[in-house]
Design a protein around this motif. Structure first.
Motif, PDB file in Angstrom:
ATOM      1  N   PRO A 288       0.839  -1.210   0.000  1.00  0.00           N
ATOM      2  CA  PRO A 288       0.000   0.000   0.000  1.00  0.00           C
ATOM      3  C   PRO A 288       0.869   1.253   0.000  1.00  0.00           C
ATOM      4  CG  PRO A 288      -0.757  -1.568   1.639  1.00  0.00           C
ATOM      5  CD  PRO A 288       0.570  -2.069   1.164  1.00  0.00           C
ATOM      6  N   ILE A 289       0.500   2.234  -0.800  1.00  0.00           N
ATOM      7  CA  ILE A 289       1.324   3.436  -0.912  1.00  0.00           C
ATOM      8  C   ILE A 289       1.457   4.167   0.420  1.00  0.00           C
ATOM      9  CG2 ILE A 289      -0.592   4.977  -1.561  1.00  0.00           C
ATOM     10  CD1 ILE A 289       1.368   6.280  -3.580  1.00  0.00           C
ATOM     11  N   ALA A 290       0.433   4.089   1.273  1.00  0.00           N
ATOM     12  CA  ALA A 290       0.496   4.775   2.571  1.00  0.00           C
ATOM     13  C   ALA A 290       1.542   4.169   3.489  1.00  0.00           C
ATOM     14  CB  ALA A 290      -0.872   4.749   3.239  1.00  0.00           C
ATOM     15  N   SER A 291       1.953   2.932   3.220  1.00  0.00           N
ATOM     16  CA  SER A 291       2.941   2.270   4.068  1.00  0.00           C
ATOM     17  C   SER A 291       4.371   2.532   3.631  1.00  0.00           C
ATOM     18  CB  SER A 291       2.687   0.756   4.067  1.00  0.00           C
ATOM     19  OG  SER A 291       3.064   0.179   2.815  1.00  0.00           O
ATOM     20  N   LEU A 292       4.568   3.121   2.457  1.00  0.00           N
ATOM     21  CA  LEU A 292       5.907   3.320   1.917  1.00  0.00           C
ATOM     22  C   LEU A 292       6.598   4.526   2.552  1.00  0.00           C
ATOM     23  CD1 LEU A 292       5.188   2.580  -1.846  1.00  0.00           C
ATOM     24  CD2 LEU A 292       6.244   1.065  -0.152  1.00  0.00           C
ATOM     25  N   ARG A 293       7.911   4.391   2.733  1.00  0.00           N
ATOM     26  CA  ARG A 293       8.711   5.448   3.349  1.00  0.00           C
ATOM     27  C   ARG A 293       9.932   5.742   2.489  1.00  0.00           C
ATOM     28  NH1 ARG A 293       4.594   5.410   5.443  1.00  0.00           N
ATOM     29  NH2 ARG A 293       4.042   5.240   7.664  1.00  0.00           N
ATOM     30  N   VAL A 294      10.554   6.904   2.715  1.00  0.00           N
ATOM     31  CA  VAL A 294      11.800   7.247   2.028  1.00  0.00           C
ATOM     32  C   VAL A 294      12.818   6.145   2.285  1.00  0.00           C
ATOM     33  CG1 VAL A 294      13.741   8.855   1.960  1.00  0.00           C
ATOM     34  CG2 VAL A 294      11.403   9.736   2.075  1.00  0.00           C
ATOM     35  N   GLY A 295      13.441   5.674   1.231  1.00  0.00           N
ATOM     36  CA  GLY A 295      14.416   4.594   1.335  1.00  0.00           C
ATOM     37  C   GLY A 295      13.881   3.248   0.915  1.00  0.00           C
TER      38      GLY A 295
END
Length: 302
Positions: free
Chosen positions: A188-195
């Motif tokens: 899910p895109i909301a779970s993605l973080r920098v890196g």
């Protein structure tokens, strides 16, 4: 031309304003010397009425009312602080293009300019024409600043008596559950973080790159475009969001192709979430895969 990943590897989804001349008479005749009437009469010299009367220079009307008060919290991207409040200068009737610039009767604010309201319909007495609509008492003609441009429309003014800010240009991102293609599968895109690693395109090749930027935007009364692909996948994404080939999702129609996939249906629907999301992969294209198709990002200097 950008390559798209095979749909077996990639499946993701994006809802995605400015001399006094001395009298040298005879030296012994000091009459004119002691008569300093004209010398001391500096009426014209000290009368700086026109010089100090900067009425037209400093009186810039409402345009100089820039409301320098600090906004707390700070305004988000696409919003400006005017008089302590965050404004959308693209459509605010009281702050059009610049804080304090007010649009007069018969005009509305669109794109940061006060322009004449177009009228394509016929309205009754007491009503005001607003494009193809007629505004009744209690409503005003506004650029709605929504995810899809619809032209002027009649809306209920906000608590300050001006147009609601709308969501543009902030409403260009994805629903939180949008699955994005990563080496570990869809996430899910909301779970993605920098890196975090995602699939992108670099030099016409599919590559794995880290995410270098993320964004979460608050939205209200938002709408998205449902784009149905021949595979049955539905992409629910804001209309202003770019495709990988430079179009906007609001431009898509049934029968078009999106990254090689046939579009079988397009529909505008209400968005049920409070925020939209976007990511920027660390590739030259800044693209990523959603629902098996390559799409663009709204972040960075693309």
């Amino acid at each position: 031309m950008m390559m798209r990943s095979t749909t077996t590897i990639l499946g993701a989804l994006l809802l995605l304003s400015a001399s006094a001349c001395g009298d040298d008479g005879a030296p012994t005749d000091t009459g004119t010397a002691t008569d300093t009437g004209t010398a001391t009469d500096t009426g014209t010299a000290t009368d700086t009425g026109t010089a100090t009367d900067t009425g037209t220079a400093t009186d810039t009307g409402t345009a100089t009312d820039t409301g320098t008060a600090t906004c707390t919290p700070a305004c988000t991207s696409g919003r400006d602080c005017c008089g302590g409040d965050c404004k959308n200068l693209q459509n605010d009737l009281q702050n059009c293009g610049t804080c304090g610039v007010t649009c007069g009767d018969g005009t509305y604010c669109t794109g940061g300019s006060c322009v004449a309201i177009p009228c394509t319909g016929t309205c009754s007495d007491g009503e005001t024409c607003c494009g193809g609509a007629c505004c009744t008492t209690g409503t005003i003609c506004c650029d709605p600043q929504g995810p899809i441009s619809t032209g002027p429309t009649c809306v209920t003014p906000d608590e300050r008596g001006t147009c609601p800010m709308g969501c543009a240009p902030l409403c260009v991102c994805a629903s939180p559950e949008t699955p994005i293609a990563t080496p570990d599968g869809d996430r899910p895109i909301a779970s993605l973080r920098v890196g975090d690693l995602v699939y992108s395109v670099e030099d016409d090749a599919v590559v794995v790159v880290p995410i270098v930027q993320t964004r979460q935007n608050p939205v209200e009364d938002h709408q998205v475009v449902h784009v149905t692909l021949e595979s049955g996948i539905i992409l629910a994404i804001s209309g202003l969001h770019p495709t990988a080939d430079g179009r906007a999702f609001s431009d898509l129609r049934a029968g078009d192709e999106l990254d090689g996939a046939q579009i079988t249906g397009v529909e505008v629907v209400a968005y049920p979430h409070r925020y939209t999301y976007d990511i920027l992969p660390g590739s030259a294209t800044g693209t990523y895969y959603a629902g098996g198709v390559l799409i663009g990002s709204t972040l960075g200097d693309r």
